[in-house]
Design an enzyme around this catalytic site. Structure first.
Site, PDB file in Angstrom:
ATOM      1  N   ASN A 131       0.802  -1.236   0.000  1.00  0.00           N
ATOM      2  CA  ASN A 131       0.000   0.000   0.000  1.00  0.00           C
ATOM      3  C   ASN A 131       0.838   1.291   0.000  1.00  0.00           C
ATOM      4  O   ASN A 131       0.436   2.282  -0.584  1.00  0.00           O
ATOM      5  CB  ASN A 131      -1.078  -0.015   1.097  1.00  0.00           C
ATOM      6  N   GLY A 206       1.447  -5.966   7.375  1.00  0.00           N
ATOM      7  CA  GLY A 206       0.434  -6.577   6.522  1.00  0.00           C
ATOM      8  C   GLY A 206      -0.740  -7.064   7.331  1.00  0.00           C
ATOM      9  O   GLY A 206      -1.080  -6.473   8.355  1.00  0.00           O
ATOM     10  N   SER A 207      -1.337  -8.162   6.869  1.00  0.00           N
ATOM     11  CA  SER A 207      -2.575  -8.646   7.479  1.00  0.00           C
ATOM     12  C   SER A 207      -2.302  -9.512   8.711  1.00  0.00           C
ATOM     13  O   SER A 207      -1.190  -9.994   8.916  1.00  0.00           O
ATOM     14  CB  SER A 207      -3.346  -9.467   6.445  1.00  0.00           C
ATOM     15  N   GLU A 228       3.409  -4.965  12.271  1.00  0.00           N
ATOM     16  CA  GLU A 228       2.561  -3.786  12.006  1.00  0.00           C
ATOM     17  C   GLU A 228       1.377  -4.290  11.203  1.00  0.00           C
ATOM     18  O   GLU A 228       1.478  -4.484   9.992  1.00  0.00           O
ATOM     19  CB  GLU A 228       3.331  -2.751  11.178  1.00  0.00           C
ATOM     20  N   CYS A 262      -3.488   1.596   6.679  1.00  0.00           N
ATOM     21  CA  CYS A 262      -3.773   0.931   7.961  1.00  0.00           C
ATOM     22  C   CYS A 262      -4.317   1.924   8.970  1.00  0.00           C
ATOM     23  O   CYS A 262      -5.162   1.590   9.781  1.00  0.00           O
ATOM     24  CB  CYS A 262      -2.514   0.261   8.493  1.00  0.00           C
TER      25      CYS A 262
HETATM   26  P1  NAP Z   1      -0.825  -9.311   3.328  1.00  0.00           P
HETATM   27  O1  NAP Z   1      -1.603 -10.130   2.400  1.00  0.00           O
HETATM   28  O2  NAP Z   1      -0.614  -9.793   4.696  1.00  0.00           O
HETATM   29  O3  NAP Z   1       0.556  -8.979   2.615  1.00  0.00           O
HETATM   30  C1  NAP Z   1       1.592  -8.285   3.265  1.00  0.00           C
HETATM   31  C2  NAP Z   1       2.894  -9.007   3.032  1.00  0.00           C
HETATM   32  O4  NAP Z   1       2.866 -10.279   3.684  1.00  0.00           O
HETATM   33  C3  NAP Z   1       3.161  -9.323   1.570  1.00  0.00           C
HETATM   34  O5  NAP Z   1       4.533  -9.198   1.313  1.00  0.00           O
HETATM   35  C4  NAP Z   1       2.704 -10.753   1.435  1.00  0.00           C
HETATM   36  O6  NAP Z   1       3.314 -11.443   0.385  1.00  0.00           O
HETATM   37  C5  NAP Z   1       3.166 -11.307   2.750  1.00  0.00           C
HETATM   38  N1  NAP Z   1       2.446 -12.525   3.160  1.00  0.00           N
HETATM   39  C6  NAP Z   1       1.221 -12.947   2.793  1.00  0.00           C
HETATM   40  N2  NAP Z   1       0.924 -14.118   3.410  1.00  0.00           N
HETATM   41  C7  NAP Z   1       1.987 -14.430   4.177  1.00  0.00           C
HETATM   42  C8  NAP Z   1       2.286 -15.492   5.058  1.00  0.00           C
HETATM   43  N3  NAP Z   1       1.419 -16.477   5.284  1.00  0.00           N
HETATM   44  N4  NAP Z   1       3.465 -15.482   5.699  1.00  0.00           N
HETATM   45  C9  NAP Z   1       4.338 -14.489   5.525  1.00  0.00           C
HETATM   46  N5  NAP Z   1       4.129 -13.464   4.670  1.00  0.00           N
HETATM   47  C10 NAP Z   1       2.954 -13.417   4.018  1.00  0.00           C
HETATM   48  O7  NAP Z   1      -1.439  -7.858   3.534  1.00  0.00           O
HETATM   49  P2  NAP Z   1      -2.295  -7.037   2.519  1.00  0.00           P
HETATM   50  O8  NAP Z   1      -3.704  -7.434   2.714  1.00  0.00           O
HETATM   51  O9  NAP Z   1      -1.720  -7.066   1.183  1.00  0.00           O
HETATM   52  O10 NAP Z   1      -2.009  -5.585   3.120  1.00  0.00           O
HETATM   53  C11 NAP Z   1      -2.937  -4.859   3.772  1.00  0.00           C
HETATM   54  C12 NAP Z   1      -2.868  -5.067   5.272  1.00  0.00           C
HETATM   55  O11 NAP Z   1      -1.673  -4.490   5.770  1.00  0.00           O
HETATM   56  C13 NAP Z   1      -3.992  -4.339   5.960  1.00  0.00           C
HETATM   57  O12 NAP Z   1      -4.514  -5.099   6.995  1.00  0.00           O
HETATM   58  C14 NAP Z   1      -3.307  -3.095   6.514  1.00  0.00           C
HETATM   59  O13 NAP Z   1      -3.958  -2.505   7.585  1.00  0.00           O
HETATM   60  C15 NAP Z   1      -1.964  -3.640   6.865  1.00  0.00           C
HETATM   61  N6  NAP Z   1      -0.962  -2.563   7.001  1.00  0.00           N
HETATM   62  C16 NAP Z   1      -0.508  -2.260   8.226  1.00  0.00           C
HETATM   63  C17 NAP Z   1       0.390  -1.210   8.399  1.00  0.00           C
HETATM   64  C18 NAP Z   1       0.882  -0.847   9.755  1.00  0.00           C
HETATM   65  O14 NAP Z   1       1.868  -0.125   9.837  1.00  0.00           O
HETATM   66  N7  NAP Z   1       0.300  -1.310  10.838  1.00  0.00           N
HETATM   67  C19 NAP Z   1       0.819  -0.503   7.285  1.00  0.00           C
HETATM   68  C20 NAP Z   1       0.325  -0.832   6.041  1.00  0.00           C
HETATM   69  C21 NAP Z   1      -0.562  -1.883   5.906  1.00  0.00           C
HETATM   70  P3  NAP Z   1       2.502 -11.757  -1.001  1.00  0.00           P
HETATM   71  O15 NAP Z   1       2.180 -10.434  -1.576  1.00  0.00           O
HETATM   72  O16 NAP Z   1       3.477 -12.531  -1.765  1.00  0.00           O
HETATM   73  O17 NAP Z   1       1.278 -12.531  -0.579  1.00  0.00           O
END
Ligand code: NAP
Length: 455
Positions: A131, A206-207, A228, A262
């Site tokens: 993002n 991420g998630s 985070e 986020c």
């Molecule tokens: P995501 O699916 O969790 O992806 C984030 C990262 O994690 C990607 O590099 C993804 O790789 C990797 N990933 C996915 N599954 C994984 C697993 N089982 N084990 C290890 N790594 C894995 O997150 P998203 O949905 O794209 O991103 C949005 C989320 O991020 C939202 O919930 C948002 O609130 C959160 N976020 C939090 C912050 C904060 O600072 N707190 C900042 C920004 C975003 P792939 O792309 O290869 O699947």
């Protein structure tokens, strides 16, 4: 396996990359480890010089980097420019402050001399989201590298070109080879990497499922992790607030990055006495937003980053409707445009106790709740598994005190929008994660605070 980049404004494939195989991953781990052995001995002066060079490159070539972000994940070009500038800021901030943040701290004990020395941990694995494709990486890398660690960045699979570009920037800035490398691998490969001895710690933005998976793997190996994760930040507006200012800032706070932040304001919690006015003004503001080509300067909202995110968001909205919510604006996919566009959406009358009201909405959708008083506002604000940020609007000093004290969040902003800033720590509590980035706390996450005692 291919890692593909698709333009979310058109839905068209731009480019595909082959994911690294196990031999290639092992070679990168070796290089990272070798780089660390030397890099840990570089002085703060040398590291600062390379970090400043990074900042200069970011400033000089921001148009190119911004275009790449817009192309791969759809944020508006003007916001992408701001993102690159912020990356330059965080590089300069840690280039300047790291020596001070990590200087020996003297302590008075029974020894003739005792102090704390901060030393780097080694190779840090950084799993990053799409993002804020540049900002997320730089806000981790600037402090981590200044502390003398080296980084392996596993970026989100939909932004491989940004990931490779960041590695190139760090290399061009003069950092020794291997100090920051990109790992083009799918998320499913990450947990397995935690067992590798060369990786000493990890951070994931991420998630929740991704965070939980990485943290359990790290737990097995007794390795430190910073998480985070998601948020469903409240945006509380009480009677004494400047309503116009709250509406203007609330609109930005919800719609920034096409609603995919986020720390976006996701739940508007408004005092009953001013709710009609607030709702009307917010509706008008949302109506004035232009959805369209993210490269155009007058576009406010570009596409969502992927087709899946668009689909998931629409399903959440439909679930709200099925449970009695009223859609005042939007509430569906933009039908006559290619790509992944969703209309700015305002929903009211969501039963606050329903599980859907506690979920994170990652797109331009605002939920509005009415509350009788500050007690109900705080209760509803805290009634979520998340605890990332909270924005609260009131001009009553007593109310401000209570909100600061009682809101369950990693950050509380009074009469302002929750935002990240290199000078202050950033992170969450509850299911939003643990650990902090930015500020002095951010650079002290991936170091050994070594106690030294000399008689
Ligand atoms: P995501 O699916 O969790 O992806 C984030 C990262 O994690 C990607 O590099 C993804 O790789 C990797 N990933 C996915 N599954 C994984 C697993 N089982 N084990 C290890 N790594 C894995 O997150 P998203 O949905 O794209 O991103 C949005 C989320 O991020 C939202 O919930 C948002 O609130 C959160 N976020 C939090 C912050 C904060 O600072 N707190 C900042 C920004 C975003 P792939 O792309 O290869 O699947």
């Amino acid at each position: 396996m291919a890692i593909s980049t698709i333009n979310p404004a058109t839905g068209k494939l731009i480019k595909s990359f082959e994911a690294l195989n196990d031999t290639e991953i092992a070679a990168k781990l070796d290089l990272a480890q070798q780089a660390f052995e030397k890099y840990r001995k570089n002085t703060f002066g040398e590291r600062s010089q390379w970090m400043e060079a990074c900042a200069d490159i970011l400033d000089k070539e921001k148009a190119e980097f911004a275009k790449l972000m817009t192309l791969e994940m759809g944020k508006t070009y003007k916001s992408a420019i701001g993102e690159v500038e912020k990356c330059a800021w965080v590089c300069r901030y840690y280039a300047e402050n790291a020596p001070k943040f990590l200087a020996d701290v003297q302590a008075k004990t029974d020894a003739s001399q005792s102090f704390i020395r901060y030393q780097p941990l080694g190779v840090i694995l950084a799993v990053m989201p799409w993002n804020f494709p540049f900002w997320q990486v730089f806000r981790f890398a600037a402090p981590a590298l200044m502390a003398g660690n080296v980084a392996l960045v596993k970026h989100a699979s939909n932004v491989p070109q940004c990931a490779l570009m960041i590695e190139e920037i760090v290399r061009k800035a003069g950092f020794p080879q291997g100090v920051l490398q990109t790992l083009l691998i799918p998320g499913a490969k990450v947990a397995g990497l935690m067992a590798d001895d060369r990786i000493k710690a990890a951070t994931l933005t991420g998630s929740e499922p991704a965070g939980a998976s990485l943290a359990s793997a790290a737990g097995q190996e007794i390795k430190k992790v910073v998480l985070e994760l998601g948020g469903s930040d409240p945006f509380i507006v009480l009677e004494s607030a400047d309503i116009e200012a709250a509406v203007a800032t609330g609109t930005t706070a919800r719609m920034l990055n096409n609603g995919q932040s986020c720390i976006a304001a996701k739940r508007f919690i408004v005092a009953e006495t001013i709710a009609d006015k607030f709702e009307q003004l917010l509706l008008e503001k949302f109506q004035s937003l232009k959805v369209g080509d993210p490269m155009e300067p007058d576009t406010n909202i570009g596409p969502l980053a992927t087709g899946k995110i668009l689909q998931d968001l629409d399903q959440q909205v439909q679930k709200c409707v099925q449970n009695g919510a009223k859609v005042l604006l939007g509430g569906h996919v933009v039908a006559d445009m290619p790509g992944y566009f969703y209309l700015p959406t305002l929903i009211t009358d969501i039963p606050p106790e329903h599980p859907i009201a506690k979920e994170e909405f990652f797109g331009p959708v605002a939920m509005l709740f009415r509350v009788p008083d500050i007690n109900a506002a705080i209760k509803l604000a805290n009634d979520t598994p998340f605890g990332l940020g909270a924005s609260a609007w009131t001009n009553d000093p007593q109310e401000q005190k209570r909100l600061i004290e009682e809101l369950e969040a990693g950050a509380v902003f009074i009469n302002g929008m929750v935002k990240s800033d290199p000078r202050i720590p950033f992170g969450g509590i509850k299911r939003s994660g643990y650990g902090r980035e930015l500020g002095i706390q951010g650079i002290q996450e991936f170091v050994n605070a070594k106690t030294v005692w000399v008689k």
